[in-house]
Design an enzyme around this catalytic site. Structure first.
Site, PDB file in Angstrom:
ATOM      1  N   GLU A  49      -0.262  36.445-106.119  1.00  0.00           N
ATOM      2  CA  GLU A  49      -1.257  37.614-105.667  1.00  0.00           C
ATOM      3  C   GLU A  49      -1.917  37.234-106.054  1.00  0.00           C
ATOM      4  O   GLU A  49      -3.154  37.951-105.552  1.00  0.00           O
ATOM      5  CB  GLU A  49       0.258  39.024-106.284  1.00  0.00           C
ATOM      6  CG  GLU A  49       0.873  38.906-105.608  1.00  0.00           C
ATOM      7  CD  GLU A  49       2.238  38.059-105.633  1.00  0.00           C
ATOM      8  OE1 GLU A  49       3.808  38.091-105.023  1.00  0.00           O
ATOM      9  OE2 GLU A  49       2.337  37.624-106.830  1.00  0.00           O
ATOM     10  N   HIS A  70      11.580  45.670-107.554  1.00  0.00           N
ATOM     11  CA  HIS A  70      11.196  46.177-105.825  1.00  0.00           C
ATOM     12  C   HIS A  70      10.904  47.772-105.651  1.00  0.00           C
ATOM     13  O   HIS A  70      11.218  47.907-104.116  1.00  0.00           O
ATOM     14  CB  HIS A  70      12.658  45.457-105.132  1.00  0.00           C
ATOM     15  CG  HIS A  70      12.351  44.481-105.218  1.00  0.00           C
ATOM     16  ND1 HIS A  70      12.444  43.346-106.954  1.00  0.00           N
ATOM     17  CD2 HIS A  70      12.579  43.318-104.547  1.00  0.00           C
ATOM     18  CE1 HIS A  70      12.986  42.263-106.456  1.00  0.00           C
ATOM     19  NE2 HIS A  70      12.620  41.921-104.373  1.00  0.00           N
TER      20      HIS A  70
END
Length: 324
Positions: free
Chosen positions: A60, A129
């Site tokens: 990322e 998540h």
């Protein structure tokens, strides 16, 4: 006009932006052939090729760092962070460069980057998540922070984000991806404007993203208790629409802020402070908050207790000093 899901509206927005502006590029983990883990980029690589819809390594910080370089050279990258908590490794790039570059260069080098982040709970996901990380972004000067809650806003706000010369963190409530509504691709109220979704006279619910449908459900249930609730969809956390929010609160004299993220230091605290400062003499009761608990995100079987629901919202409304 046709019926579409929020996911389809976002996909349409990306496709239209890619089609209309050759500087727009999409990049992220699995956004190409797979079409993204939630299929938001489905079909884009096939239509626009792997140079404009680019699969990246699972890194990322590298994804966002690449987007910074692309934007410095005049492109308009749209980055997908696969899940909310997956974006944390890129936070240094976001804070040190994305948010500061325009100021650092005295306005000469804007970074028109859109950072799409599926966020929030309600899908039975484990930790990493299901985070609601909006407070980190809203607290960072130099970023716009937007979160759609309707199909129309999914399209219109994403198009506005991509067109913006300022970096936009675009928070997508993943549990609303499959919500459906009538849909025509069209502009909506610009970034920085809230919308009153329901008008009432008793109290005002201030909310955004995944909590909007819950607040609308609570407003319907409140009729049985004799309460008529206004529901305001903030849509944009930064810039913040004080005008619309304060007008709605002044009209009812009572307010409850609702969001999934933990309460302590959350966006709701800022909203409550802003409303209190600007509406103090109109308030009949303190501004209350209904939020996620101050704990790490719980296991899937317990998340229904963690997320604000209709009963918790109505319990808060009941505390708004109606006896006075």
């Amino acid at each position: 006009m046709s019926t579409a899901t929020l996911a389809q509206a976002l996909n349409t927005a990306l496709g239209d932006a890619l089609r209309e502006d050759p500087d727009v590029h999409v990049l992220g983990e699995d956004v190409g052939t797979l079409g993204g883990v939630f299929r938001i980029t489905d079909g884009l690589a096939a239509e626009f090729g792997s140079q404009r819809c680019l699969d990246t390594p699972l890194a990322e910080a590298g994804i966002l760092g690449t987007a910074v370089g692309m934007a410095m050279y005049g492109l308009r990258p749209v980055v997908e962070m696969q899940f909310d908590a997956f974006a944390y490794p890129a936070f240094e790039q976001l804070v040190s460069h994305v948010a500061k570059m325009r100021n650092r260069t005295a306005g000469k080098l804007p970074l028109p980057i859109t950072i799409r982040v599926p966020y929030g709970g309600g899908i039975g996901g484990v930790e990493h998540h299901s985070d609601s990380s909006e407070a980190y972004y809203a607290h960072t000067p130099g970023l716009h922070v937007v979160t759609p809650a309707t199909v129309a806003d999914g399209y219109g706000l994403l198009r506005a984000a991509i067109a913006s010369d300022d970096p936009v963190v675009f928070l997508e409530p993943k549990r609303l991806y499959w919500s459906k509504d009538e849909f025509t691709p069209a502009p909506v109220e610009p970034i920085g404007r809230a919308v009153v979704r329901r008008t009432g006279s008793s109290a005002t619910l201030l909310t955004y993203g995944p909590s909007l449908p819950v607040c609308l459900e609570a407003a319907e249930a409140a009729k049985a208790e004799g309460w008529d609730l206004t529901v305001v969809d903030l849509r944009s956390l930064v810039p913040f629409d004080d005008e619309t929010v304060c007008a709605a609160v002044r009209a009812t004299g009572r307010a409850v802020v609702v969001h999934e993220a933990s309460g302590f230091g959350g966006v709701g605290a800022e909203i409550a402070a802003r409303v209190t400062e600007r509406c103090f003499h109109h308030l009949a009761a303190p501004v209350l908050r209904v939020t996620g608990f101050d704990i790490p995100y719980p296991p899937p079987m317990l998340e229904r207790h963690h997320l604000p629901g209709v009963d918790r919202i109505l319990d808060a409304v009941a505390l708004l000093q109606w006896e006075q």
